[in-house]
Design a protein around this motif. Structure first.
Motif, short mmCIF file in Angstrom:
data_model
loop_
_atom_site.label_atom_id
_atom_site.label_comp_id
_atom_site.label_asym_id
_atom_site.label_seq_id
_atom_site.Cartn_x
_atom_site.Cartn_y
_atom_site.Cartn_z
N LYS A 211 -7.60 5.15 3.98
CA LYS A 211 -8.78 4.67 4.72
C LYS A 211 -9.40 3.47 4.02
N ASP A 212 -9.50 3.54 2.69
CA ASP A 212 -10.07 2.42 1.91
C ASP A 212 -9.29 1.12 2.17
N LEU A 213 -7.96 1.23 2.17
CA LEU A 213 -7.12 0.04 2.35
C LEU A 213 -7.26 -0.53 3.76
N ALA A 214 -7.26 0.35 4.75
CA ALA A 214 -7.41 -0.11 6.14
C ALA A 214 -8.78 -0.76 6.32
N ASP A 215 -9.83 -0.13 5.81
CA ASP A 215 -11.19 -0.69 5.94
C ASP A 215 -11.28 -2.05 5.26
N TYR A 216 -10.71 -2.15 4.07
CA TYR A 216 -10.83 -3.38 3.28
C TYR A 216 -10.11 -4.55 3.94
N THR A 217 -8.89 -4.30 4.43
CA THR A 217 -8.08 -5.39 4.97
C THR A 217 -8.37 -5.67 6.44
N GLY A 218 -9.00 -4.69 7.12
CA GLY A 218 -9.22 -4.85 8.56
C GLY A 218 -8.02 -4.42 9.38
N SER A 219 -7.07 -3.75 8.71
CA SER A 219 -5.90 -3.21 9.42
C SER A 219 -6.29 -1.89 10.08
N THR B 96 -2.02 1.37 -9.31
CA THR B 96 -2.05 2.83 -9.37
C THR B 96 -0.97 3.28 -10.36
N SER B 97 -0.58 2.38 -11.25
CA SER B 97 0.55 2.49 -12.20
C SER B 97 1.86 2.16 -11.50
N GLY B 98 2.17 2.85 -10.42
CA GLY B 98 3.28 2.46 -9.54
C GLY B 98 2.80 2.84 -8.16
N GLY B 99 3.28 2.21 -7.13
CA GLY B 99 2.83 2.59 -5.79
C GLY B 99 2.81 1.40 -4.87
N GLY B 100 2.69 1.69 -3.59
CA GLY B 100 2.66 0.63 -2.58
C GLY B 100 2.07 1.17 -1.30
N ALA B 101 2.04 0.32 -0.29
CA ALA B 101 1.51 0.76 1.01
C ALA B 101 2.13 -0.07 2.12
N LEU B 102 2.21 0.56 3.29
CA LEU B 102 2.61 -0.12 4.51
C LEU B 102 1.41 -0.06 5.45
N LEU B 103 0.97 -1.22 5.94
CA LEU B 103 -0.19 -1.28 6.84
C LEU B 103 0.24 -1.87 8.18
N SER B 104 -0.41 -1.43 9.24
CA SER B 104 -0.11 -1.99 10.55
C SER B 104 -1.25 -1.69 11.52
N ASP B 105 -1.41 -2.59 12.51
CA ASP B 105 -2.36 -2.32 13.59
C ASP B 105 -1.75 -1.34 14.59
N ASN B 106 -0.44 -1.14 14.48
CA ASN B 106 0.25 -0.19 15.35
C ASN B 106 0.32 1.16 14.63
N GLU B 107 -0.59 2.06 15.01
CA GLU B 107 -0.70 3.33 14.27
C GLU B 107 0.53 4.21 14.43
N ALA C 280 6.14 5.95 9.46
CA ALA C 280 6.41 5.66 8.04
C ALA C 280 6.11 6.88 7.19
N ARG C 281 4.98 7.55 7.47
CA ARG C 281 4.64 8.76 6.71
C ARG C 281 5.68 9.84 6.93
N PHE C 282 6.12 10.01 8.16
CA PHE C 282 7.13 11.01 8.52
C PHE C 282 8.42 10.76 7.74
N LEU C 283 8.90 9.51 7.75
CA LEU C 283 10.16 9.18 7.04
C LEU C 283 9.99 9.32 5.53
N ALA C 284 8.78 9.00 5.04
CA ALA C 284 8.51 9.05 3.59
C ALA C 284 8.40 10.47 3.07
N GLU C 285 8.25 11.44 3.98
CA GLU C 285 8.15 12.85 3.59
C GLU C 285 9.41 13.60 4.00
N GLN C 286 10.56 12.96 3.83
CA GLN C 286 11.88 13.55 4.08
C GLN C 286 12.17 13.84 5.55
N ALA C 287 11.37 13.23 6.46
CA ALA C 287 11.62 13.32 7.90
C ALA C 287 11.83 14.77 8.37
#
Length: 379
Positions: free
Chosen positions: A44-52, A197-208, A214-221
């Motif tokens: 939520k912080d990332l989406a709010d900050y970037t406007g995504s 965050t020491s290691g880490g990344g994010a994928l953002l999109s206006d298409n929810e 992405a979350r589904f695939l990242a959690e072993q689908a």
């Protein structure tokens, strides 16, 4: 025997102080499992900050690029256009998909993908019967690319644009955060980034729908079923609740970090203005750079033979880290057979450029040490 001076790193982590509150909260509530309130909060912080509209936090920026390619439908033997002047993590995931990277050189104003070459590359690939499946654009060192031109070319040929903003959180183009122009946006929170965050990344999109996938695939689908049921190949790419806690604390100081990096840049400019043959990438009227790293190019002729490597070695003697600019992907042994559309810009930058220490924790004493050596070395 003289004591070795403390190391000045290129871009070390810089904690804000409130990270531990979120991490401790995760411990105290036993949210040590991968997912939890910090993951949701950081998204939520990332989406709010970037406007995504939405974000999925992941184990790395590389994982985010890999998922973005999967979500763009990239399959074996497809072609993906990628900026040549970048870190290998931009290009490697193309190969994970069994696809072919097609490298496009840079323009001299921002050092990012050249729109004219991009269009030439698209036309040429189409003539060869291969329409590129995606364009992977990088906002290098925090400097926004020529987004209007590039987006309009991608739209015109109906090719999805993926923005690699790994180095550019906090940078803006025409008042909007970079990453809000493409179909998907990639962030990295590696230890050297503007927030970490020491290691880490994010994928953002206006298409929810995309971030949800992405979350589904990242959690072993894992399909919704009481047992373990899988209809897709999944990945172990999700960020953990502990790591996300560090990210939430870092988001509280992001504006300070951007301000400090920009201040670093101004200090270098002020100091180096008196020396001949030293050039910086400057912001155009529509552009705001987070100045993640301060970078220069050196005209060795005007500097009577002083090259970036001479300065790098002199700084290293004083235990100060600096680094050449990225070696372009089309010059990397692993990508030597990949198609490339070149104009010589990135190769020249690689040969004439240097990154200075740019951490947001640099002190006046640090600057004095750096300036003393650089000043003595330059003509």
């Amino acid at each position: 025997m003289s004591m070795k001076k403390p190391r000045i790193w290129l871009s070390p982590p810089h904690m804000g102080g409130s990270e531990l509150e979120y991490v401790n909260e995760a411990f105290n509530t036993n949210w040590i499992a991968p997912l939890g309130p910090n993951v949701n909060g950081f998204e939520k912080d990332l989406a709010d900050y970037t406007g995504s509209k939405s974000a999925a936090v992941l184990s790395s920026g590389t994982a985010a690029i890999h998922l973005a390619l999967i979500l763009s439908g990239i399959k074996r033997d497809d072609e993906v256009i990628c900026q040549s002047f970048t870190f290998s993590a931009s290009a490697n995931p193309i190969v994970y998909q069994g696809a072919v990277p097609v490298f496009v050189d840079s323009e001299p104003d921002t050092w990012n993908m050249d729109p004219e070459l991009l269009e030439n590359a698209i036309k040429d690939r189409m003539k060869k019967g291969k329409k590129p499946g995606a364009v992977l654009l990088v906002h290098l060192y925090g400097m926004p690319a020529k987004l209007d031109e590039i987006k309009s070319i991608c739209d015109n040929y109906e090719i999805p644009l993926i923005e690699d903003s790994a180095e550019a959180l906090g940078s803006k183009y025409k008042g909007r955060h970079v990453g809000c122009y493409g179909l998907m946006n990639i962030l990295s929170f590696n230890g050297n980034k503007i927030i970490t965050t020491s290691g880490g990344g994010a994928l953002l999109s206006d298409n929810e729908e995309l971030t949800k996938k992405a979350r589904f695939l990242a959690e072993q689908a894992r399909d919704p079923a009481p047992h373990y049921q899988h209809s897709n190949i999944g990945y172990n790419y999700r960020m953990s609740n502990i790591v996300a806690g560090i990210g939430r604390g870092q988001m509280k100081v992001i504006d300070k970090r951007v301000a400090k990096r920009r201040e670093n840049f101004e200090r270098y400019v002020k100091f180096l203005n008196g020396f001949e043959g030293i050039n910086f990438v400057l912001e155009s009227i529509n552009v705001f750079s987070n100045r993640w790293l301060t970078t220069i190019t050196i005209d060795a002729e005007k500097q009577k033979g002083i090259t970036p490597e001479v300065i790098r070695l002199k700084l290293e003697e004083d235990n100060i880290e600096s680094r050449p600019l990225w070696k372009p992907m089309h010059l990397q042994p692993v990508f030597k057979d990949a198609p490339a559309y070149l104009n010589g810009v990135s190769e020249k930058l690689f040969n004439t450029g240097l990154c200075f220490p740019s951490g947001s924790g640099l002190s006046d004493d640090d600057f004095n040490r750096i300036f003393s050596i650089v000043g003595k070395t330059l003509k």
